[in-house]
Design a protein around this motif. Structure first.
Motif, PDB file in Angstrom:
ATOM      1  N   HIS A  95       0.758  -1.223   0.132  1.00 14.37           N
ATOM      2  CA  HIS A  95      -0.250  -0.011  -0.249  1.00 14.37           C
ATOM      3  C   HIS A  95       0.785   1.080  -0.129  1.00 14.37           C
ATOM      4  N   LEU A  96       0.514   2.153  -0.629  1.00 11.05           N
ATOM      5  CA  LEU A  96       1.346   3.366  -0.893  1.00 11.05           C
ATOM      6  C   LEU A  96       0.153   4.634  -0.460  1.00 11.05           C
ATOM      7  N   LEU A  97       0.438   5.579   0.625  1.00  9.88           N
ATOM      8  CA  LEU A  97      -0.166   6.474   1.182  1.00  9.88           C
ATOM      9  C   LEU A  97       0.490   7.700   0.652  1.00  9.88           C
ATOM     10  N   LEU A  98      -0.126   8.754  -0.139  1.00  7.69           N
ATOM     11  CA  LEU A  98       0.411   9.822  -0.576  1.00  7.69           C
ATOM     12  C   LEU A  98      -0.536  10.996  -0.117  1.00  7.69           C
ATOM     13  N   LEU A  99       0.377  12.098   0.872  1.00  9.37           N
ATOM     14  CA  LEU A  99      -0.276  13.264   1.017  1.00  9.37           C
ATOM     15  C   LEU A  99       0.491  14.379   0.495  1.00  9.37           C
ATOM     16  N   TYR A 100      -0.349  15.139  -0.642  1.00  6.05           N
ATOM     17  CA  TYR A 100       0.540  16.105  -1.463  1.00  6.05           C
ATOM     18  C   TYR A 100      -0.166  17.410  -1.425  1.00  6.05           C
ATOM     19  N   ASN A 101       0.300  18.324  -1.898  1.00  4.31           N
ATOM     20  CA  ASN A 101      -0.101  19.807  -1.728  1.00  4.31           C
ATOM     21  C   ASN A 101       0.243  20.528  -3.033  1.00  4.31           C
ATOM     22  N   GLN A 102      -0.728  20.755  -3.908  1.00  6.32           N
ATOM     23  CA  GLN A 102      -0.610  21.511  -5.147  1.00  6.32           C
ATOM     24  C   GLN A 102      -0.143  23.074  -5.225  1.00  6.32           C
ATOM     25  N   LYS A 103      -0.107  23.535  -3.889  1.00  7.30           N
ATOM     26  CA  LYS A 103       0.234  24.974  -3.547  1.00  7.30           C
ATOM     27  C   LYS A 103       1.563  25.024  -2.997  1.00  7.30           C
ATOM     28  N   ASP A 104       2.242  24.188  -2.705  1.00 10.16           N
ATOM     29  CA  ASP A 104       3.626  24.001  -1.854  1.00 10.16           C
ATOM     30  C   ASP A 104       4.647  24.838  -2.523  1.00 10.16           C
ATOM     31  N   SER A 105       4.885  25.931  -1.837  1.00  8.52           N
ATOM     32  CA  SER A 105       5.893  27.055  -2.380  1.00  8.52           C
ATOM     33  C   SER A 105       7.112  26.331  -2.597  1.00  8.52           C
ATOM     34  N   VAL A 106       7.554  25.375  -1.674  1.00 11.67           N
ATOM     35  CA  VAL A 106       8.926  24.847  -2.085  1.00 11.67           C
ATOM     36  C   VAL A 106       8.901  23.995  -3.034  1.00 11.67           C
ATOM     37  N   ARG A 143      -1.363  -3.833 -10.070  1.00  8.07           N
ATOM     38  CA  ARG A 143      -1.048  -2.365  -9.626  1.00  8.07           C
ATOM     39  C   ARG A 143      -1.028  -2.001  -8.158  1.00  8.07           C
ATOM     40  N   ILE A 144      -0.152  -1.173  -7.634  1.00  7.63           N
ATOM     41  CA  ILE A 144      -0.042  -0.908  -6.045  1.00  7.63           C
ATOM     42  C   ILE A 144      -1.316  -0.441  -5.664  1.00  7.63           C
ATOM     43  N   TRP A 145      -1.676  -0.359  -4.503  1.00  3.50           N
ATOM     44  CA  TRP A 145      -2.853   0.033  -3.875  1.00  3.50           C
ATOM     45  C   TRP A 145      -2.418   1.362  -3.577  1.00  3.50           C
ATOM     46  N   LEU A 146      -2.901   2.548  -4.072  1.00  2.00           N
ATOM     47  CA  LEU A 146      -2.585   3.947  -3.833  1.00  2.00           C
ATOM     48  C   LEU A 146      -3.746   4.636  -2.958  1.00  2.00           C
ATOM     49  N   ARG A 147      -3.419   5.367  -2.112  1.00  6.17           N
ATOM     50  CA  ARG A 147      -4.426   5.663  -1.124  1.00  6.17           C
ATOM     51  C   ARG A 147      -3.793   7.509  -0.952  1.00  6.17           C
ATOM     52  N   ALA A 148      -4.622   8.280  -1.736  1.00  4.34           N
ATOM     53  CA  ALA A 148      -3.916   9.792  -2.128  1.00  4.34           C
ATOM     54  C   ALA A 148      -4.809  10.869  -1.624  1.00  4.34           C
ATOM     55  N   ARG A 149      -4.384  11.987  -1.025  1.00  8.85           N
ATOM     56  CA  ARG A 149      -4.971  12.834  -0.623  1.00  8.85           C
ATOM     57  C   ARG A 149      -4.345  14.243  -0.830  1.00  8.85           C
ATOM     58  N   TYR A 158      -0.081  16.977   9.657  1.00  8.61           N
ATOM     59  CA  TYR A 158      -0.651  16.287  11.098  1.00  8.61           C
ATOM     60  C   TYR A 158      -1.680  17.365  11.943  1.00  8.61           C
ATOM     61  N   GLU A 159      -1.542  18.467  11.697  1.00  4.03           N
ATOM     62  CA  GLU A 159      -2.517  19.476  12.740  1.00  4.03           C
ATOM     63  C   GLU A 159      -3.764  20.031  11.975  1.00  4.03           C
ATOM     64  N   CYS A 160      -3.757  19.766  10.677  1.00  2.00           N
ATOM     65  CA  CYS A 160      -4.850  20.305  10.121  1.00  2.00           C
ATOM     66  C   CYS A 160      -5.770  19.060   9.506  1.00  2.00           C
ATOM     67  N   PRO A 161      -6.952  19.491   9.078  1.00  2.00           N
ATOM     68  CA  PRO A 161      -7.862  18.605   8.589  1.00  2.00           C
ATOM     69  C   PRO A 161      -7.430  17.473   7.683  1.00  2.00           C
ATOM     70  N   CYS A 162      -6.233  17.649   7.119  1.00  2.00           N
ATOM     71  CA  CYS A 162      -5.605  16.623   6.377  1.00  2.00           C
ATOM     72  C   CYS A 162      -5.468  15.316   7.032  1.00  2.00           C
ATOM     73  N   ARG A 163      -5.377  15.503   8.363  1.00  2.00           N
ATOM     74  CA  ARG A 163      -5.296  14.280   9.225  1.00  2.00           C
ATOM     75  C   ARG A 163      -4.541  13.130   8.917  1.00  2.00           C
ATOM     76  N   ALA A 164      -2.941  13.481   8.873  1.00  2.00           N
ATOM     77  CA  ALA A 164      -2.049  12.432   8.505  1.00  2.00           C
ATOM     78  C   ALA A 164      -2.049  11.450   9.749  1.00  2.00           C
ATOM     79  N   GLY A 165      -2.016  11.976  10.981  1.00  2.00           N
ATOM     80  CA  GLY A 165      -2.121  11.250  11.888  1.00  2.00           C
ATOM     81  C   GLY A 165      -2.851  10.003  11.950  1.00  2.00           C
ATOM     82  N   SER A 166      -4.121  10.053  11.402  1.00  2.00           N
ATOM     83  CA  SER A 166      -5.120   9.023  11.187  1.00  2.00           C
ATOM     84  C   SER A 166      -4.857   8.042  10.172  1.00  2.00           C
ATOM     85  N   GLU A 167      -4.288   8.987   9.156  1.00  2.00           N
ATOM     86  CA  GLU A 167      -4.048   8.153   7.794  1.00  2.00           C
ATOM     87  C   GLU A 167      -2.802   7.184   8.134  1.00  2.00           C
TER      88      GLU A 167
END
Length: 353
Positions: free
Chosen positions: A267-278, A310-316, A332-341
């Protein structure tokens, strides 16, 4: 340049949503993910773990888990000179509040138990040794307070990422170090597999590059012109969690730099951000116009697993909550909820193994 999430044809896409209200919010903020899933992919909705366990269970989990520090800061950073036969890692035990007790790799490996999951956390760029410990313990607590399964071994992988020179030169140098780190980590994963220990890998930013590099090297792939001096391992079925990974968007595609990594993923968990300035400026790393990072949501395709599936992908996509920052703790601190994921990813190791 590939459109966001054009990888779906190469993965079974799993989107985790725990309530109608969160589902509605996610569909509006990350519709590019859901709407781009082609008809031959599988979209599965699965519940998240409970958000936070009661305080007594948190402390019990922290006490039952064993926490280790594996440091590569005192051994060769150069992929050309590194010892991949018997690398001399510095190993310590850690208490939940960060107290260290010197140990050894032999002692660490001797205490691993078959069937008991081990989670390796790999930090990103510009972390000193002290900061790596502090962050690793923080992420462990964020995940532990949301887990409901048995004890684990939590490993903080501390690598030489502290800023030492002018940033443009320094960051390129640290990017090269990730090849060496991927090979080192692959060596340790090989020992886990020999001991029958299921492993989960969590990586942030450049730490994500170390993670996928290690799975590629474990399968016999080369990094920086070097490979491990042992038989390749494939179909290890290791679960992976990536937060804002600084990995080239095509590196996990067939025949590319980390292509063999998927042969060892489950399983692959991916948390990404399309506004990431870096990560928006990722192309400056190698000065290649159009180069994009997976953590920016510009994904191409994934190579298959060892059996051709195919790999199992879980993306947010988390930009609606995080904005333009490149800060792991925001996930981890916002509603993205990385801790739960991440907690669910760790619990999956108990279920699957």
């Amino acid at each position: 340049m590939a459109s966001p999430c054009s990888f779906a044809a190469d993965a079974v896409v799993v989107d985790a949503i725990d309530s109608a209200s969160v589902k509605s919010s996610l569909l509006s903020s990350a519709s590019v993910l859901v709407d781009s899933v082609p008809s031959d992919s599988v979209l599965i909705e699965t519940p998240l773990t409970a958000d936070i366990a009661d305080s007594s269970s948190i402390e019990e989990s922290l006490e039952q888990d064993r926490i280790w520090l594996v440091s590569t800061r005192r051994i060769s950073r150069s992929v050309c000179c590194a010892d991949f036969e018997q690398p001399q890692f510095s190993v310590s035990r850690l208490s939940p509040n960060g107290c260290q007790t010197p140990s050894s790799m032999d002692e660490y490996l001797g205490e691993l138990l078959p069937g008991r999951p081990t989670v390796v956390y790999v930090h990103g760029y510009r972390f000193t040794s002290t900061e790596a410990i502090r962050r690793g313990l923080r992420i462990h607590r964020e995940i532990a307070c949301r887990r409901s399964t048995g004890p684990i071994d939590w490993v903080i992988w501390s690598w030489p990422s502290a800023k030492e020179k002018f940033i443009s030169h320094d960051i390129r140098e640290k990017a090269k170090f990730t090849d060496t780190q991927g090979l080192y980590l692959a060596w340790m994963l090989k020992q886990h597999l020999r001991s029958g220990v299921p492993s989960t890998l969590i990586g942030y930013s450049f730490g994500g590059r170390v993670v996928t590099g290690s799975l590629h090297a474990l399968a016999g792939g080369s990094l920086g012109g070097r490979s491990l001096p042992c038989e390749p391992v494939v179909d290890a079925r290791i679960d992976v969690g990536l937060v804002a990974p600084a990995i080239e968007n095509d590196w996990l595609a067939p025949h590319d730099y980390h292509a063999l990594a998927t042969s060892n993923m489950d399983h692959l968990l991916l948390l990404y951000n399309q506004k990431d300035s870096v990560l928006k400026r990722y192309w400056l790393l190698d000065k290649v116009r159009g180069a994009m990072a997976i953590g920016f949501g510009r994904l191409q395709s994934f190579a298959p697993r060892a059996d051709g599936s195919r790999i199992w992908l879980r993306a947010r996509e988390c930009s609606s909550w995080i904005g333009h920052t490149h800060d792991e703790l925001d996930y981890y601190e916002c509603p993205c909820r990385a801790g739960s994921e991440m907690a669910q990813l760790v619990e999956d190791a108990w279920v699957h193994h």
